[in-house]
Design a protein around this motif. Structure first.
Motif, PDB file in Angstrom:
ATOM      1  N   UNK A 137     -22.834 -38.044  -0.809  1.00 49.72           N
ATOM      2  CA  UNK A 137     -23.280 -36.740  -0.304  1.00 49.72           C
ATOM      3  C   UNK A 137     -24.489 -36.293  -1.114  1.00 49.72           C
ATOM      4  N   UNK A 138     -25.278 -35.403  -0.516  1.00 55.89           N
ATOM      5  CA  UNK A 138     -26.497 -34.932  -1.167  1.00 55.89           C
ATOM      6  C   UNK A 138     -26.577 -33.427  -1.057  1.00 55.89           C
ATOM      7  N   UNK A 139     -27.124 -32.795  -2.093  1.00 57.25           N
ATOM      8  CA  UNK A 139     -27.321 -31.346  -2.030  1.00 57.25           C
ATOM      9  C   UNK A 139     -28.801 -31.026  -2.242  1.00 57.25           C
ATOM     10  N   UNK A 140     -29.129 -29.750  -2.324  1.00 53.61           N
ATOM     11  CA  UNK A 140     -30.523 -29.340  -2.428  1.00 53.61           C
ATOM     12  C   UNK A 140     -31.168 -29.860  -3.711  1.00 53.61           C
ATOM     13  N   UNK A 160     -43.622 -34.694   1.696  1.00 54.52           N
ATOM     14  CA  UNK A 160     -43.573 -33.804   2.856  1.00 54.52           C
ATOM     15  C   UNK A 160     -42.650 -34.353   3.937  1.00 54.52           C
ATOM     16  N   UNK A 161     -42.660 -35.673   4.123  1.00 52.04           N
ATOM     17  CA  UNK A 161     -41.741 -36.297   5.081  1.00 52.04           C
ATOM     18  C   UNK A 161     -40.289 -36.067   4.671  1.00 52.04           C
ATOM     19  N   UNK A 165     -37.153 -34.186   6.602  1.00 49.29           N
ATOM     20  CA  UNK A 165     -35.859 -34.855   6.794  1.00 49.29           C
ATOM     21  C   UNK A 165     -34.728 -34.027   6.199  1.00 49.29           C
ATOM     22  N   UNK A 166     -34.963 -33.448   5.034  1.00 53.41           N
ATOM     23  CA  UNK A 166     -33.966 -32.600   4.370  1.00 53.41           C
ATOM     24  C   UNK A 166     -33.551 -31.446   5.281  1.00 53.41           C
ATOM     25  N   UNK A 167     -34.543 -30.820   5.915  1.00 49.54           N
ATOM     26  CA  UNK A 167     -34.239 -29.681   6.782  1.00 49.54           C
ATOM     27  C   UNK A 167     -33.531 -30.114   8.061  1.00 49.54           C
TER      28      UNK A 167
END
Length: 547
Positions: A137-140, A160-161, A165-167
């Motif tokens: 899992x990944x967080x901010x 920037x890519x 993807x994060x959003x």
């Protein structure tokens, strides 16, 4: 001492330790830990977490290993907090092998553990990606670490890519994320994307954060829009020394020396104490604007009024200031006065001044000094070759180039970025890979004819002389900034300003060419090179050819 009293006493020690670590005073935390042991207090798990964090803050690998050994010997119960602190400490101290050993022995791991490993690999994004892709899992924080890592490695487009993807994965950015993304926009001159990020910042309520606002000012300045930078600056309810220093740095990049001096006075009137970086920006602004007397006054004020000791960067700015103005002997005296060694940056500034002023004799001596300190400094070979070429000494120019090749020193490749329709495109000298290269060359050929009719003469004096004149002119046409400008012209509406960034200093021929192009096509063209911004409009550059 009763058990309850002991627990209360260790609690007091731990609170002091935690405060020192939180306040960024790891040295005091380590001193307190030593005192604690001298007084016979046995550290607990919380103590070790704080001390390990202090070692991480200091980058004290050997101390960290000693604390780790002591932790094992003490029999303190191992938990995920200790494991995370150890992984973080080893990674920050540069021992990724030790970090992996701790990581692999941990019975359980959380997102903090994985993020610490990613941060430890940010010098090598390939390794960081391997860790990132294995994460359950990944967080901010994890995403932000990857974004910042790419920015630090000069991969702004990839950062920037990742942000997009994060959003898309539903992770909400925080203030640190936004700062990293703004730095990415600045690095590739992505103004339109930067404005979109600014809108998100407002919507998320982070625009009142001084840290974020300072990054916005920096982004706008580096993307060529000082108007937007000033807009953010003027709306800030409070400003710190970083705010003022950032806006002064923007003035320096754009050659607004007098404006920088005016706002420095305003800064002082508002009671904000300048620091050493403030004066670097101020001296740089004076240098790019030819304000020699004002720059010398600022330098003297820094030392006498503010008791700030001159660092290498200040000396380098002063060498640049004096050298550009033709006061080469004074500039050399300034280099000789630099207390820290080696000081290649100051010598390079003097060599650059020799190129501007065409002083071959001094350039030879300076180049020799630099190569004694840094034998593989490619910029020295390039500058010396240009100096010989400008003086018309073909033989010495070719000798320098031959020596460079024999010593295996590679020149940095020219690279230019341009943002069109929220997408950043990259060009290199002689680029043939872009899908629109046929149209780009056709546009350059069209412009070449119009420029010739307008009186343009190619400046081939810096091109290697082992090719025919026709090839020399063709080589100049393939410079990365010209490719980027042609691409911008055929992909944007007439009258649209163009903004490009180049990793090297813009050459004399490109500088002249862009002046002609700006007049022919009726467009404003902003070029950010390795030294400063050039604003071209109606055949004139904002630097007034003083760069």
């Amino acid at each position: 001492m009763a058990p309850g009293t002991v627990q209360l006493h260790i609690f007091s020690w731990n609170m002091k330790l935690a405060k020192y670590v939180k306040d960024g005073q790891p040295e005091k935390a380590m001193q307190l830990f030593q005192q604690m042991q001298q007084e016979g207090m046995s550290p607990d798990t919380f103590t070790f977490v704080q001390v390990i964090n202090a070692c991480a803050g200091l980058g004290a690998l050997e101390n960290g290993r000693l604390v780790h050994d002591q932790l094992i010997q003490s029999g303190c119960e191992s938990n995920i907090f200790l494991g995370n602190s150890l992984v973080d400490m080893y990674a920050k101290c540069g021992s990724i092998e030790d970090a992996w050993r701790v990581f692999n022995k941990m019975p359980s791991r959380d997102v903090v553990t994985w993020t610490a490993m990613i941060l430890g690999h940010c010098g090598s994004m390939e390794d960081a990606w391997r860790v990132f892709n294995k994460m359950p899992s990944r967080n901010v924080v994890t995403w932000t670490a990857m974004i910042s890592g790419h920015v630090n490695c000069g991969q702004g487009q990839k950062a920037l890519e990742l942000f997009r993807q994060m959003q898309q994965e539903g992770v909400r950015p925080d203030s640190v994320t936004f700062v990293g993304v703004l730095n990415a926009c600045a690095s590739v001159v992505a103004l339109e994307e930067g404005k979109c990020v600014h809108q998100q910042i407002v919507e998320c309520g982070w625009d009142s954060d001084v840290f974020v606002a300072n990054s916005l000012i920096d982004m706008y300045a580096k993307c060529g829009s000082m108007e937007d930078a000033w807009s953010v600056f003027n709306k800030m309810p409070s400003r710190d020394v970083v705010t003022w220093t950032t806006i002064l740095g923007g003035c320096a990049m754009h050659g607004h020396g007098k404006e920088a001096l005016k706002h420095f006075e305003q800064m002082r009137e508002e009671g904000v104490q300048p620091n050493d970086i403030t004066f670097i920006c101020l001296l740089s602004a004076c240098s790019h604007s030819g304000l020699v007397d004002e720059g010398m006054h600022c330098y003297a004020s820094m030392v006498t009024d503010y008791m700030i000791s001159a660092k290498l960067e200040h000396y380098t700015c002063m060498v640049d200031l004096l050298g550009r103005a033709g006061r080469l002997q004074e500039a050399k005296n300034m280099v000789m006065a630099v207390p820290c060694k080696p000081h290649v940056a100051a010598w390079m500034a003097l060599l650059g001044a020799c190129r501007i002023r065409g002083n071959v004799e001094m350039a030879e001596r300076v180049a020799k000094r630099i190569l004694e300190m840094e034998p593989n400094n490619a910029a020295v070979y390039v500058l010396l070759s240009n100096i010989y070429a400008a003086a018309g000494n073909r033989l010495l120019c070719e000798n320098v180039e031959r020596r460079r090749k024999e010593n295996g020193v590679k020149k940095q490749q020219g690279r230019t970025w341009i943002e069109v329709n929220n997408e950043v495109h990259t060009f290199v000298v002689g680029d043939q890979d872009h899908p629109q290269m046929t149209e780009i060359h056709a546009e350059l050929q069209r412009l070449s004819g119009l420029m010739h009719d307008a009186g343009y003469m190619p400046c081939t004096k810096f091109v290697l002389h082992d090719v025919e004149e026709e090839e020399q002119v063709l080589h100049l046409c393939h410079h990365s900034e010209k490719l980027a400008i042609a691409f911008g012209l055929i992909n944007t509406a007439p009258g649209t300003p163009l903004r490009i960034r180049k990793n090297l200093r813009v050459c004399e021929d490109c500088h002249t060419s862009i002046k002609f192009i700006s007049k022919i096509v009726g467009r404003a063209i902003m070029v950010r090179d390795a030294n400063r911004f050039h604003h071209f409009e109606d055949g004139v550059c904002s630097c007034m050819d003083y760069w």
